[in-house]
Design an enzyme around this catalytic site. Structure first.
Site, PDB file in Angstrom:
ATOM      1  N   THR A  62      -4.886   6.340  -0.086  1.00 39.07           N
ATOM      2  CA  THR A  62      -6.145   7.088  -0.116  1.00 39.07           C
ATOM      3  C   THR A  62      -6.068   8.228  -1.125  1.00 39.07           C
ATOM      4  O   THR A  62      -5.100   8.986  -1.141  1.00 39.07           O
ATOM      5  CB  THR A  62      -6.442   7.652   1.281  1.00 39.07           C
TER       6      THR A  62
ATOM      7  N   ASP B  89       0.846  -1.190   0.000  1.00 36.70           N
ATOM      8  CA  ASP B  89       0.000   0.000   0.000  1.00 36.70           C
ATOM      9  C   ASP B  89       0.881   1.240   0.000  1.00 36.70           C
ATOM     10  O   ASP B  89       1.723   1.411   0.885  1.00 36.70           O
ATOM     11  CB  ASP B  89      -0.900  -0.004   1.241  1.00 36.70           C
TER      12      ASP B  89
ATOM     13  N   TYR C 191       1.143   5.613  -0.431  1.00 37.27           N
ATOM     14  CA  TYR C 191       0.595   6.758   0.320  1.00 37.27           C
ATOM     15  C   TYR C 191       0.841   7.965  -0.561  1.00 37.27           C
ATOM     16  O   TYR C 191       1.537   8.888  -0.202  1.00 37.27           O
ATOM     17  CB  TYR C 191       1.378   6.825   1.636  1.00 37.27           C
TER      18      TYR C 191
ATOM     19  N   GLU D  79      -9.292   3.967  -2.716  1.00 38.99           N
ATOM     20  CA  GLU D  79      -8.011   3.742  -3.392  1.00 38.99           C
ATOM     21  C   GLU D  79      -8.248   3.022  -4.719  1.00 38.99           C
ATOM     22  O   GLU D  79      -9.302   2.458  -4.955  1.00 38.99           O
ATOM     23  CB  GLU D  79      -7.079   2.865  -2.532  1.00 38.99           C
TER      24      GLU D  79
ATOM     25  N   GLN E 223      -5.285   1.587  14.890  1.00 35.74           N
ATOM     26  CA  GLN E 223      -4.088   2.010  14.152  1.00 35.74           C
ATOM     27  C   GLN E 223      -3.305   3.089  14.913  1.00 35.74           C
ATOM     28  O   GLN E 223      -2.077   3.051  14.987  1.00 35.74           O
ATOM     29  CB  GLN E 223      -4.530   2.543  12.785  1.00 35.74           C
TER      30      GLN E 223
ATOM     31  N   TYR F 161       0.656   1.918  15.760  1.00 33.45           N
ATOM     32  CA  TYR F 161       1.494   2.074  14.565  1.00 33.45           C
ATOM     33  C   TYR F 161       2.918   2.576  14.838  1.00 33.45           C
ATOM     34  O   TYR F 161       3.790   2.477  13.965  1.00 33.45           O
ATOM     35  CB  TYR F 161       0.814   2.947  13.514  1.00 33.45           C
TER      36      TYR F 161
ATOM     37  N   ARG G 153       0.057  16.165  13.008  1.00 31.84           N
ATOM     38  CA  ARG G 153       1.385  16.700  13.274  1.00 31.84           C
ATOM     39  C   ARG G 153       1.363  18.215  13.210  1.00 31.84           C
ATOM     40  O   ARG G 153       0.677  18.867  13.993  1.00 31.84           O
ATOM     41  CB  ARG G 153       2.401  16.096  12.295  1.00 31.84           C
TER      42      ARG G 153
ATOM     43  N   HIS H 123      -4.107  13.845   0.508  1.00 28.69           N
ATOM     44  CA  HIS H 123      -4.368  12.984   1.668  1.00 28.69           C
ATOM     45  C   HIS H 123      -3.233  13.084   2.690  1.00 28.69           C
ATOM     46  O   HIS H 123      -3.472  13.268   3.888  1.00 28.69           O
ATOM     47  CB  HIS H 123      -4.537  11.531   1.212  1.00 28.69           C
TER      48      HIS H 123
HETATM   49 CA    CA Z   1      -4.318   2.670   2.545  1.00 26.05          CA
END
Ligand code: CA
Length: 411
Positions: free
Chosen positions: A345, A123, A125, A197, A236, A240, A139, A130
């Site tokens: 995403t 996957d 990113y 996605e 998550q 993570y 952040r 996104h």
């Molecule tokens: Ca994903």
């Protein structure tokens, strides 16, 4: 333009310009390879028996396998020709396909299955919108993107065993979460989310040590699927650090039952966004490598109301498939037929085009109101999420099967 003799097919996602590949069953028939035209599916074994593919010397058992992997392994020279031979028959008023009543079956009478046996799932990113939204939320709003983001297509290795086909409902996952100011607890995820996605499917393997340059990447990419990379945000969030997503992601990911070939998407190729700073040489590419594919996500409540949550587009991707594959293999990592690589995403520039509940409700701070008057921060039990995708240009329409699943209560 091609004229197709299947009435009404030209305005559907499965026009003669598409010809995707999938696997179906119907009463009295075990799994077989199929394609689609209009509201019908095409049984490829019957087409093969009629002799349409004779010049390609494709072994007959290929059409009766549980997945299209061995078909993809034949190589694009043959698989592309299968597609164009079907197009030729479908535009020929005297086609041999008209001589047999077993060729076409109404979509309502079949069940579509997982089309590919997924070996490895990666996957990425790769949507800058996104990644920026998530960075702003969690952040630094001034410095939303991490320092590496514009230099390499960030990705992680996902879980292949839990990739399921559209239509298969899933139970809300349970796991460990951390309430603020309290020790961790175990229970049902309270922040169930979708991720809009698209994914590409590998159709040609490499050996360990090989790398795939961007200019050769299209040889290895068989086609694309629409993809919902389900997320349990609360699980998550706690798990993570420092190695990345784990159980908040691995409980399920849903794909469309049709694999749309790269050839079918070619008319919809567009320029990608300008990449600044300039990327390293191994990530440089030429030509139009983004694709203009309209994407839509709906939440369907139990009373049947369709609430449109997002309208996005695959063309927004900052990193394209060629760059993703070049990066994936630059260290010598081999790829196999059936590997699936997802985009990450796909969010657009404003909130009507965000690709997850996390962004749409800004981590639950801005709940949305549905047609039935109820509100959502995340997905509730018995909500159905349906994704749709199609491309349209110059009278040609090519679409993907829906990706739909309902979130059932936890087991
Ligand atoms: Ca994903």
């Amino acid at each position: 333009m091609m004229n197709c003799w299947i009435e009404g097919s030209e305005n559907t996602n499965f026009s003669i310009y598409n010809i995707p590949f999938g696997i179906y069953t119907t009463e009295g028939r075990s799994k077989r390879m199929c394609s689609a035209i209009g509201d019908k599916i095409i049984d490829l074994k019957v087409v093969a028996i009629l002799g349409v593919f004779d010049l390609l010397n494709i072994p007959m058992p290929i059409w009766e396998e549980d997945y299209i992997n061995d078909f993809m392994t034949l190589g694009k020279e043959k698989t592309s020709r299968v597609r164009t031979l079907l197009q030729e028959e479908l535009s020929n008023p005297n086609s041999v396909l008209k001589t047999n009543d077993q060729v076409f079956i109404d979509k309502d009478a079949v069940e579509l299955h997982l089309p590919i046996k997924v070996g490895d799932y990666t996957d990425f990113y790769s949507s800058i919108e996104h990644a920026t939204n998530v960075g702003m939320m969690f952040r630094d709003p001034e410095n939303a993107l991490l320092p590496n983001w514009k230099h390499l297509p960030v990705g992680y290795h996902g879980r292949a065993s839990s990739i399921i086909v559209s239509g298969q409902d899933i139970h809300r996952p349970k796991g460990q979460t951390k309430p603020a100011d309290r020790p961790p607890i175990f229970g049902e995820s309270q922040r169930m989310d979708f991720e809009l996605e698209m994914g590409f499917v590998i159709g040609k393997q490499t050996n360990l040590g090989d790398t795939i340059p961007t200019k050769k990447a299209s040889e290895y990419i068989f086609g694309m699927v629409l993809f919902n990379d389900w997320s349990a945000r609360d699980i998550q969030k706690w798990e993570y650090v420092p190695l990345g997503p784990f159980l908040g992601k691995s409980f399920a990911s849903s794909i469309s039952p049709w694999v749309v070939t790269l050839e079918a998407l070619e008319p919809f190729a567009v320029e990608g966004p300008v990449q600044d700073p300039k990327v390293l040489p191994y990530l440089q590419y030429s030509g139009k490598k983004n694709y203009d594919v309209n994407l839509k996500v709906s939440l369907i409540t139990e009373n049947g109301d369709e609430n449109i949550l997002s309208r996005s587009n695959y063309k927004y991707m900052y990193w394209n498939m060629e760059q993703q594959l070049a990066h994936h293999t630059i260290n010598g990592c081999n790829v196999n037929v059936g590997d699936l690589m997802a985009s990450g995403t796909i969010s657009g520039k404003d909130e009507s085009s965000f690709g997850s509940m996390l962004e749409i409700t800004w981590a639950g701070k801005k709940p949305i109101t549905l047609k039935d008057g109820t509100t959502r921060k995340f997905i509730q039990d018995n909500d159905r999420i349906t994704m749709k995708a199609y491309a349209f240009k110059d009278g040609k329409r090519v679409g993907f099967g829906d990706v739909t699943a309902k979130i059932l209560p936890s087991l």
